[in-house]
Design a protein around this motif. Structure first.
Motif, PDB file in Angstrom:
ATOM      1  N   GLN A   5      31.722  36.747  57.112  1.00 46.31           N
ATOM      2  CA  GLN A   5      31.696  37.408  58.121  1.00 46.31           C
ATOM      3  C   GLN A   5      30.031  37.909  58.313  1.00 46.31           C
ATOM      4  OE1 GLN A   5      33.755  38.923  60.414  1.00 46.31           O
ATOM      5  NE2 GLN A   5      35.111  37.761  59.875  1.00 46.31           N
ATOM      6  N   GLY A   6      29.263  37.003  56.979  1.00 47.50           N
ATOM      7  CA  GLY A   6      28.209  37.099  56.457  1.00 47.50           C
ATOM      8  C   GLY A   6      27.786  37.871  55.823  1.00 47.50           C
ATOM      9  N   VAL A   7      28.278  38.186  54.405  1.00 44.17           N
ATOM     10  CA  VAL A   7      28.310  38.948  53.148  1.00 44.17           C
ATOM     11  C   VAL A   7      28.217  37.676  52.343  1.00 44.17           C
ATOM     12  CG1 VAL A   7      28.683  40.549  52.295  1.00 44.17           C
ATOM     13  CG2 VAL A   7      28.784  41.009  54.824  1.00 44.17           C
ATOM     14  N   LEU A   8      26.733  37.749  51.524  1.00 49.54           N
ATOM     15  CA  LEU A   8      27.190  36.445  50.386  1.00 49.54           C
ATOM     16  C   LEU A   8      27.087  37.329  49.306  1.00 49.54           C
ATOM     17  CD1 LEU A   8      26.553  33.822  49.314  1.00 49.54           C
ATOM     18  CD2 LEU A   8      23.620  34.560  49.401  1.00 49.54           C
ATOM     19  N   VAL A   9      28.355  36.673  49.048  1.00 50.53           N
ATOM     20  CA  VAL A   9      28.961  36.878  47.291  1.00 50.53           C
ATOM     21  C   VAL A   9      28.731  36.495  46.224  1.00 50.53           C
ATOM     22  CG1 VAL A   9      29.987  39.368  48.658  1.00 50.53           C
ATOM     23  CG2 VAL A   9      31.481  37.289  48.028  1.00 50.53           C
ATOM     24  N   LEU A  10      29.029  36.212  45.117  1.00 45.21           N
ATOM     25  CA  LEU A  10      28.804  35.548  43.903  1.00 45.21           C
ATOM     26  C   LEU A  10      29.725  35.833  43.639  1.00 45.21           C
ATOM     27  CD1 LEU A  10      25.556  35.635  42.710  1.00 45.21           C
ATOM     28  CD2 LEU A  10      26.524  34.185  44.678  1.00 45.21           C
ATOM     29  N   VAL A  11      31.164  34.166  42.586  1.00 50.14           N
ATOM     30  CA  VAL A  11      32.329  34.536  42.123  1.00 50.14           C
ATOM     31  C   VAL A  11      31.857  34.465  40.677  1.00 50.14           C
ATOM     32  CG1 VAL A  11      34.451  33.225  41.483  1.00 50.14           C
ATOM     33  CG2 VAL A  11      34.085  34.070  43.486  1.00 50.14           C
ATOM     34  N   CYS A  12      31.983  34.317  39.315  1.00 44.26           N
ATOM     35  CA  CYS A  12      31.458  34.987  38.035  1.00 44.26           C
ATOM     36  C   CYS A  12      33.168  35.230  37.366  1.00 44.26           C
ATOM     37  CB  CYS A  12      30.487  35.654  37.794  1.00 44.26           C
ATOM     38  SG  CYS A  12      30.465  37.162  37.374  1.00 44.26           S
ATOM     39  N   GLY A  13      32.686  35.470  35.882  1.00 47.18           N
ATOM     40  CA  GLY A  13      33.995  35.521  34.844  1.00 47.18           C
ATOM     41  C   GLY A  13      34.862  34.264  34.151  1.00 47.18           C
ATOM     42  N   THR A  14      34.825  34.277  33.058  1.00 42.35           N
ATOM     43  CA  THR A  14      35.121  33.213  32.186  1.00 42.35           C
ATOM     44  C   THR A  14      36.582  32.367  32.570  1.00 42.35           C
ATOM     45  OG1 THR A  14      34.151  34.391  29.967  1.00 42.35           O
ATOM     46  CG2 THR A  14      36.641  32.806  30.032  1.00 42.35           C
ATOM     47  N   TYR A  15      37.361  33.476  33.432  1.00 48.74           N
ATOM     48  CA  TYR A  15      38.308  33.553  34.034  1.00 48.74           C
ATOM     49  C   TYR A  15      38.485  33.110  35.641  1.00 48.74           C
ATOM     50  CZ  TYR A  15      39.881  35.369  29.977  1.00 48.74           C
ATOM     51  OH  TYR A  15      40.332  35.536  28.412  1.00 48.74           O
ATOM     52  N   ALA A  69      33.791  25.175  31.574  1.00 43.89           N
ATOM     53  CA  ALA A  69      33.860  24.488  32.699  1.00 43.89           C
ATOM     54  C   ALA A  69      32.873  25.298  32.878  1.00 43.89           C
ATOM     55  CB  ALA A  69      35.280  24.082  33.089  1.00 43.89           C
ATOM     56  N   PRO A  70      32.269  25.031  34.458  1.00 42.96           N
ATOM     57  CA  PRO A  70      31.154  23.588  34.214  1.00 42.96           C
ATOM     58  C   PRO A  70      30.121  22.946  33.388  1.00 42.96           C
ATOM     59  CG  PRO A  70      30.503  25.250  35.846  1.00 42.96           C
ATOM     60  CD  PRO A  70      31.712  26.034  35.389  1.00 42.96           C
ATOM     61  N   TYR A  71      29.784  25.205  32.257  1.00 39.85           N
ATOM     62  CA  TYR A  71      28.121  23.927  31.866  1.00 39.85           C
ATOM     63  C   TYR A  71      28.322  23.777  30.811  1.00 39.85           C
ATOM     64  CZ  TYR A  71      28.268  29.051  34.942  1.00 39.85           C
ATOM     65  OH  TYR A  71      28.269  29.516  36.005  1.00 39.85           O
ATOM     66  N   LYS A  72      29.543  23.309  29.665  1.00 37.68           N
ATOM     67  CA  LYS A  72      29.588  22.547  28.584  1.00 37.68           C
ATOM     68  C   LYS A  72      29.937  21.296  28.757  1.00 37.68           C
ATOM     69  CE  LYS A  72      29.627  24.990  25.066  1.00 37.68           C
ATOM     70  NZ  LYS A  72      29.952  26.440  23.610  1.00 37.68           N
ATOM     71  N   ASP A  73      31.270  20.871  29.702  1.00 42.44           N
ATOM     72  CA  ASP A  73      32.037  19.607  29.255  1.00 42.44           C
ATOM     73  C   ASP A  73      31.758  19.143  29.544  1.00 42.44           C
ATOM     74  OD1 ASP A  73      34.388  21.353  29.737  1.00 42.44           O
ATOM     75  OD2 ASP A  73      35.111  20.443  31.640  1.00 42.44           O
ATOM     76  N   GLY A  74      31.692  17.432  28.805  1.00 39.63           N
ATOM     77  CA  GLY A  74      30.625  16.263  28.908  1.00 39.63           C
ATOM     78  C   GLY A  74      29.600  16.132  28.243  1.00 39.63           C
ATOM     79  N   PHE A  75      28.663  17.583  27.914  1.00 39.74           N
ATOM     80  CA  PHE A  75      27.638  18.028  27.744  1.00 39.74           C
ATOM     81  C   PHE A  75      27.485  17.674  25.897  1.00 39.74           C
ATOM     82  CE2 PHE A  75      27.227  19.118  31.610  1.00 39.74           C
ATOM     83  CZ  PHE A  75      26.570  18.759  32.340  1.00 39.74           C
ATOM     84  N   GLY A  76      28.577  17.193  24.933  1.00 42.74           N
ATOM     85  CA  GLY A  76      28.285  17.486  23.937  1.00 42.74           C
ATOM     86  C   GLY A  76      28.253  16.520  23.517  1.00 42.74           C
ATOM     87  N   PRO A  77      27.376  15.768  21.946  1.00 46.01           N
ATOM     88  CA  PRO A  77      27.750  17.808  21.366  1.00 46.01           C
ATOM     89  C   PRO A  77      26.458  18.452  21.369  1.00 46.01           C
ATOM     90  CG  PRO A  77      26.218  15.407  19.910  1.00 46.01           C
ATOM     91  CD  PRO A  77      26.774  14.986  21.500  1.00 46.01           C
TER      92      PRO A  77
END
Length: 450
Positions: free
Chosen positions: A409-419, A175-183
């Motif tokens: 506060q005007g600083v753009l960061v990203l969240v990532c990680g398997t968890y 999630a969110p990259y593969k859920d429901g998109f198989g096989p």
């Protein structure tokens, strides 16, 4: 573009907050967005951009945000670098498209030659251009399969390689990259990734034991004679900015050589100076058979490439590779200008300076009683992994809360990680030190207020 033009068009390189974020104009436009754009396209921060330059994004309400995302590692030379813009404009006035497979043009050939020159290794190389990182990864697998006559592809845990059917299969996170998109695509196998912070045997044993797990998968479970390619991110991106321990990549290279396997380095996020080397593989002198570039390559324009051994690349007969927009002439012009900027402005070295400025401050936030379990990264590819204090239990809520506080506060960061528990920083390599210092202060306050 003259120096005067540049100064007039580029936003001030400082953080300015004129409204709350998102402001009223962005919120109004968000209503239209929600009514017209597919829900499957999410957003990190619902602000609408009016201008961007250097390491600053200006939204519809006039707020100047410090950009520590770079369009997910795309604007490494800064947003709308004047040299890149000028070359785009010049090419667009000449012609915007012909399709290289129909009628040829110098920009495609010149970019291929440049990539042949700067990618790891001094052997004879060839390059094929594409439009996106996922497209390039998929074509690298196609090339490896033809060159070896084998079907199997080996990837790692925590990997991210794209959203097409094959690359989505190669991507680890459901999630969110593969859920429901198989096989999903067949003949894709996954080995444990070397994740020093979470390796069961401890970081000291990570390289050896992860390489042994890879060897067991290849030789025992699949059969080395059936493996076409091992595809590795030299530093994992979406998986959590996981830096492999020293010695792991050379062991992968040795395993590939032993069985005649094509070693593919997915440098889509790590390449072109981001990690303080032109390519992340350079740090240990590892030479892949195929190197994949995208993201930063176009300076904001869509373009990607597979570069590698002439013998491997030329295994595919004429007509087997390509695409209507592959190596679009405007994107080629942008990419050539981007490579010139990286080399001329010393941005590889600047990435190391960014690491020296930022990583000690991020590491000072970590500790046994902190929610920051580890701060890590290389060059201008840095991250903090959030855990419950006193443990290594992932804390995605803390990561999201810290990111949201930075955004306010005007600083753009990203969240990532398997968890989902890693906050990642991808500043443009041209970011000025005072701007980076300001952004780090906001991050420190966001972490300490948790």
């Amino acid at each position: 573009m003259t120096a005067v033009d540049t100064a007039a068009s580029s936003p001030a390189q400082r953080r300015i907050l004129r409204t709350e974020i998102p402001g009223p104009r962005s919120r109004e436009r968000q209503v239209l967005r929600d009514a017209n754009v597919a829900a499957g396209l999410g957003q990190t921060l619902p602000v609408f951009v009016e201008r961007a330059g250097g390491a600053v994004v200006v939204d519809a309400d006039g707020n100047h945000l410090i950009d520590l995302a770079s369009g997910i590692a795309v604007t490494a030379v800064g947003a709308s670098h004047p040299h890149v813009v000028r070359r785009i404009s010049e090419q667009a006035q000449r012609f915007t498209h012909t399709c290289f497979l129909v009628t040829e043009y110098d920009g495609f050939v010149d970019l291929a030659a440049a990539l042949n020159r700067i990618t790891p290794g001094d052997h004879a190389k060839r390059t094929a251009l594409f439009s996106t990182g996922a497209e390039a990864v998929e074509n690298a697998v196609k090339i490896a399969r033809v060159a070896t006559g084998r079907p199997a592809v080996v990837v790692l845990g925590n990997a991210y390689h794209g959203r097409s059917l094959l690359t989505m299969t190669m991507t680890a996170k459901a999630a969110p990259y593969k859920d429901g998109f198989g096989p999903f695509a067949p003949e894709v196998y996954r080995a444990p990734a070397p994740y020093p912070y979470r390796w069961p045997g401890g970081p000291q044993r990570c390289a050896e034991e992860a390489a042994e797990a890879l060897r067991d998968l290849v030789e025992t479970q699949i059969g080395g004679h059936r493996v076409a390619a091992i595809v590795v991110e030299p530093i994992q991106g979406e998986g959590g900015f996981i830096v492999p321990p020293p010695g792991y990549l050379p062991r992968v290279r040795e395993l590939a050589d032993r069985h005649g396997i094509v070693f593919v380095a997915d440098e889509v996020q790590t390449g072109l100076g981001r990690t303080g080397d032109m390519f992340a593989c350079d740090r240990e002198g590892v030479v892949p058979d195929l190197t994949i570039t995208a993201k930063a390559l176009g300076g904001g324009m869509p373009i990607a490439a597979v570069t590698g051994s002439a013998q491997v690349m030329d295994a595919v007969p004429a007509g087997g590779l390509g695409g209507t927009f592959a190596g679009n002439p405007v994107s080629c012009a942008a990419a050539l200008a981007t490579l010139e900027v990286i080399e001329r402005e010393g941005l590889v070295e600047r990435a190391r300076e960014i690491e020296a400025l930022a990583l000690p401050r991020l590491r000072a936030l970590a500790g046994p009683d902190s929610r920051v379990g580890e701060a890590r990264g290389r060059g201008a590819m840095l991250a903090m992994e959030f855990v419950r204090p006193g443990s290594r239990t992932p804390d995605p809520e803390a990561a999201r809360a810290v990111a949201a506080a930075c955004h306010r506060q005007g600083v753009l960061v990203l969240v990532c990680g398997t968890y989902g528990n890693v906050v990642r920083l991808l500043p443009p390599l041209v970011i000025e030190s005072h701007l980076l210092d300001d952004a780090l202060g906001v991050i420190e306050e966001a972490v300490r207020s948790r």
